[in-house]
Design an enzyme around this catalytic site. Sequence first.
Site, PDB file in Angstrom:
ATOM      1  N   CYS A   1       9.580  -6.475 -40.081  1.00 48.86           N
ATOM      2  CA  CYS A   1      10.694  -6.863 -38.955  1.00 48.86           C
ATOM      3  C   CYS A   1      11.245  -8.196 -39.232  1.00 48.86           C
ATOM      4  O   CYS A   1      12.638  -8.164 -38.892  1.00 48.86           O
ATOM      5  CB  CYS A   1       9.790  -7.110 -37.885  1.00 48.86           C
ATOM      6  SG  CYS A   1       8.137  -7.515 -37.985  1.00 48.86           S
TER       7      CYS A   1
ATOM      8  N   ARG B   1      -0.081  -6.095 -48.269  1.00 46.89           N
ATOM      9  CA  ARG B   1      -1.039  -6.890 -47.465  1.00 46.89           C
ATOM     10  C   ARG B   1      -2.198  -7.077 -48.215  1.00 46.89           C
ATOM     11  O   ARG B   1      -2.833  -6.215 -49.014  1.00 46.89           O
ATOM     12  CB  ARG B   1      -1.360  -6.131 -46.043  1.00 46.89           C
ATOM     13  CG  ARG B   1      -0.313  -5.899 -45.397  1.00 46.89           C
ATOM     14  CD  ARG B   1      -0.643  -5.298 -44.018  1.00 46.89           C
ATOM     15  NE  ARG B   1       0.695  -5.099 -43.237  1.00 46.89           N
ATOM     16  CZ  ARG B   1       0.770  -4.432 -41.870  1.00 46.89           C
ATOM     17  NH1 ARG B   1      -0.312  -3.897 -41.654  1.00 46.89           N
ATOM     18  NH2 ARG B   1       1.848  -4.179 -41.223  1.00 46.89           N
TER      19      ARG B   1
ATOM     20  N   GLN C   1       6.146   2.103 -45.233  1.00 45.87           N
ATOM     21  CA  GLN C   1       6.330   2.481 -43.584  1.00 45.87           C
ATOM     22  C   GLN C   1       7.250   3.018 -43.042  1.00 45.87           C
ATOM     23  O   GLN C   1       8.368   2.666 -43.571  1.00 45.87           O
ATOM     24  CB  GLN C   1       5.683   1.287 -42.920  1.00 45.87           C
ATOM     25  CG  GLN C   1       5.080   1.584 -41.717  1.00 45.87           C
ATOM     26  CD  GLN C   1       4.586   0.201 -41.033  1.00 45.87           C
ATOM     27  OE1 GLN C   1       4.943  -0.823 -41.179  1.00 45.87           O
ATOM     28  NE2 GLN C   1       3.489   0.175 -40.319  1.00 45.87           N
TER      29      GLN C   1
ATOM     30  N   ASP D   1       9.345   2.398 -40.863  1.00 45.13           N
ATOM     31  CA  ASP D   1       9.727   1.443 -39.824  1.00 45.13           C
ATOM     32  C   ASP D   1      10.877   1.544 -39.334  1.00 45.13           C
ATOM     33  O   ASP D   1      11.732   1.972 -39.939  1.00 45.13           O
ATOM     34  CB  ASP D   1       9.420   0.064 -40.601  1.00 45.13           C
ATOM     35  CG  ASP D   1       8.556  -0.765 -40.032  1.00 45.13           C
ATOM     36  OD1 ASP D   1       8.286  -0.537 -38.892  1.00 45.13           O
ATOM     37  OD2 ASP D   1       8.380  -1.839 -40.434  1.00 45.13           O
TER      38      ASP D   1
ATOM     39  N   HIS E   1      13.678  -0.609 -36.267  1.00 46.85           N
ATOM     40  CA  HIS E   1      13.637  -1.862 -35.103  1.00 46.85           C
ATOM     41  C   HIS E   1      14.840  -1.616 -34.525  1.00 46.85           C
ATOM     42  O   HIS E   1      15.935  -1.307 -35.089  1.00 46.85           O
ATOM     43  CB  HIS E   1      13.453  -2.968 -36.003  1.00 46.85           C
ATOM     44  CG  HIS E   1      12.190  -3.438 -36.549  1.00 46.85           C
ATOM     45  ND1 HIS E   1      11.922  -3.222 -37.835  1.00 46.85           N
ATOM     46  CD2 HIS E   1      11.143  -4.050 -35.939  1.00 46.85           C
ATOM     47  CE1 HIS E   1      10.658  -3.515 -37.990  1.00 46.85           C
ATOM     48  NE2 HIS E   1      10.156  -4.068 -36.952  1.00 46.85           N
TER      49      HIS E   1
ATOM     50  N   LYS F   1       2.260  -2.962 -26.550  1.00 47.43           N
ATOM     51  CA  LYS F   1       2.525  -1.950 -27.171  1.00 47.43           C
ATOM     52  C   LYS F   1       1.835  -0.589 -26.685  1.00 47.43           C
ATOM     53  O   LYS F   1       1.061  -0.501 -26.168  1.00 47.43           O
ATOM     54  CB  LYS F   1       1.976  -2.027 -28.665  1.00 47.43           C
ATOM     55  CG  LYS F   1       0.559  -2.494 -29.047  1.00 47.43           C
ATOM     56  CD  LYS F   1       0.355  -2.614 -30.529  1.00 47.43           C
ATOM     57  CE  LYS F   1      -1.414  -2.597 -30.580  1.00 47.43           C
ATOM     58  NZ  LYS F   1      -1.682  -2.633 -32.076  1.00 47.43           N
TER      59      LYS F   1
ATOM     60  N   HIS G   1       9.975  -2.447 -31.755  1.00 44.20           N
ATOM     61  CA  HIS G   1       9.253  -2.244 -32.921  1.00 44.20           C
ATOM     62  C   HIS G   1       8.774  -0.463 -32.821  1.00 44.20           C
ATOM     63  O   HIS G   1       8.144  -0.103 -32.011  1.00 44.20           O
ATOM     64  CB  HIS G   1       8.064  -2.902 -33.306  1.00 44.20           C
ATOM     65  CG  HIS G   1       8.390  -4.238 -33.357  1.00 44.20           C
ATOM     66  ND1 HIS G   1       8.184  -4.937 -34.659  1.00 44.20           N
ATOM     67  CD2 HIS G   1       8.688  -5.169 -32.609  1.00 44.20           C
ATOM     68  CE1 HIS G   1       8.516  -6.327 -34.383  1.00 44.20           C
ATOM     69  NE2 HIS G   1       8.737  -6.687 -32.928  1.00 44.20           N
TER      70      HIS G   1
END
Length: 676
Positions: free
Chosen positions: A353, A382, A400, A402, A404, A486, A532
């Site tokens: 993000c 991570r 991922q 992902d 946005h 979320k 997100h």
Amino acid sequence: MQATLPDGKVLELPDGATGADAAMAIGEGLARAALAITVDGEQRDLDRPLPEGAHIGIITERSDEALELLRHDTAHVLAAAILDLYPGTKIAIGPPIENGFYYDFEFPQGVVLNDGDFAAIEAKMKEHVKADEHFVREDVSVADALERFKAEDQPYKVELIEDLVKNAPADAPVETVSLYTNGPFTDLCRGPHGPGTKRIGAFKLQSLAGAYWRGDSDRQQLVRIYGTAFFKKKDLTAYLERLELARQRDHRKLGKELGLFYFSEAAPGSTFWSPSGTRVFNDLVGLSREMGDDRGYTEVKTPQLFDASLWKTSGHWDKYRDDMFLTSTHDPEHGHEDGEPHGPTMGFKPMNCPGHYELYRQTRWSWRDLPVRFSEPGLLHRNELSGALHGLMRVRQFCQDDGHLFVMEEQIQEEVTNCLAFAKDTYDLFGFSPEDFTYELSTRPDNRLGSDAMWDKAESDLRAALDANNLPYVVHEGDGAFYGPKIDIQFRDSLGRSWQLGTVQIDYLAPERFNLVYTGADNSEHRPVVLHRALLGSYERFIGILLEHTGGELPFWLQPAHLTLLTVSDRHADAAREIAAELKAAGLRVVVDDRTETVGRKIRETEISKQPLMAVIGDREAEERTLTLRHHGGREEEAAPVSEVAVRLGAAVKERTALQGSAGDAAPADPAPASA
């Protein structure tokens, strides 16, 4: 005295009445079934007096809290049995956990436990259960409790009591502690407990592990015994059968057997994908790209390393720094902010993000451009603890799906709805049933950033989207991200386990912190709202979930090889390769097994490796250019021309549809086909 029941009915009871009295006043059957009671939301033992005017509820075997209560009882019974069998053992803690319980022990010198000792321990536990020992609560002074456990040489209990006293707030000092006794065993415990040990229907000790006292590697290492318990033996049996099936379906085991991926100490927590596994991985990434293109997403690519200032702006530096891999450039010309002679601190991105915010800032956007939908199958890192690593489910490097979205406030509900529909369309391709999904709304946590007004608006937006789409959901208070609430999409697999797949999150905070703007219809600058969105989560974890859900039998279109051709002899190899070329031209992945092995052996090995389809190439097939497809599981189709098979299978792969007649649709056939 009076007490109020869950349905609002007021119960009249004599002064000093207990929970057991309340259950009896409602009915003898309930009194026999009662395990404990809730008093103003707090669980309590049945024999404790009730306060005037309390709101109460009776806990029975059917209650959500019942198994946790039972397993807590069983943990005490385990400790009692251990002290019977191994006098001098020091006991630590023994809580119920999600699927069972554990208890930590320090055994006398010379005592080494292994799984073979479980039978004797379980036999001793059954003696305590059969005796129907009542769980008796006693509230004693701190001084008396310390004296008791010091006399019994139980230092861990002494330390727990001393810490309770030391950590108590000044306006609420700890003066008493509660003890529970069943038979000869007394433990320091908050409770509650059931009426007696006889309510423990069935239990099983499962494993041993090492555990440091208080989780501190500098402290004593204890022996942790894990177990589980149920009210009925049939429930225990069913649970153990599910565990065995889960072991057979462990994605780490299946991944190795199917030759999809491997792990190595050369890169702990990172996956080595084989050619077959890479095909599966890339197909999922391709699916995300294709479906995203159709829904207005634009794929972007952002850096791996960012200066620490970016993470400080986003808020991750304070909230997430310990989970990041950090490095620095060795640049003597640019001193570090702390004065050290190296370049600035950099962080490998653990999420995409902030990079997308930075990218958004590079363009001047108009209200006509919004929504702006960025997607990135971004590589993330991570710093997971080594003990937390678990195959594909918990890794240090992952990718991922992902996305946005930068939207105007009035677009939020529509875009959240579109994200939820995108998720459903994606999951349908894997044959998941809508009944296997639940939705969770997670609200503001204690460590949140941003104003209450911002959180009120964001939570209201998500509720509105769920309500507008008639999606039933549960609320998890306090489980939101630090920047916003979320919706999490939970999937229940074929073994009954729940996994989080998708998530949609609203973020009013990032646009403020990164000064994200767009020009409105009034020619003034306005703040967008960030959504997100992830649907599969990490591709690694999704593949692990899918392998365990299907037992390694992936959807046909996702298989690393769609069809395996088995030659009868060397003279059929050329025909097999020609047929394979025709099938590959239709978009199929085909393997030719032309080894000098018997056809029967090739069939068995292909079946064991869970290949979805195989076909034997002998004289007839080579001459007539036909294929007799054999599905994994044994079902055979009638012979068909290669061209026809190519069209049908190619369409199934292209359209990502299920293959009719796949494994499990029919009983296994004779392993030797006629053409052999």
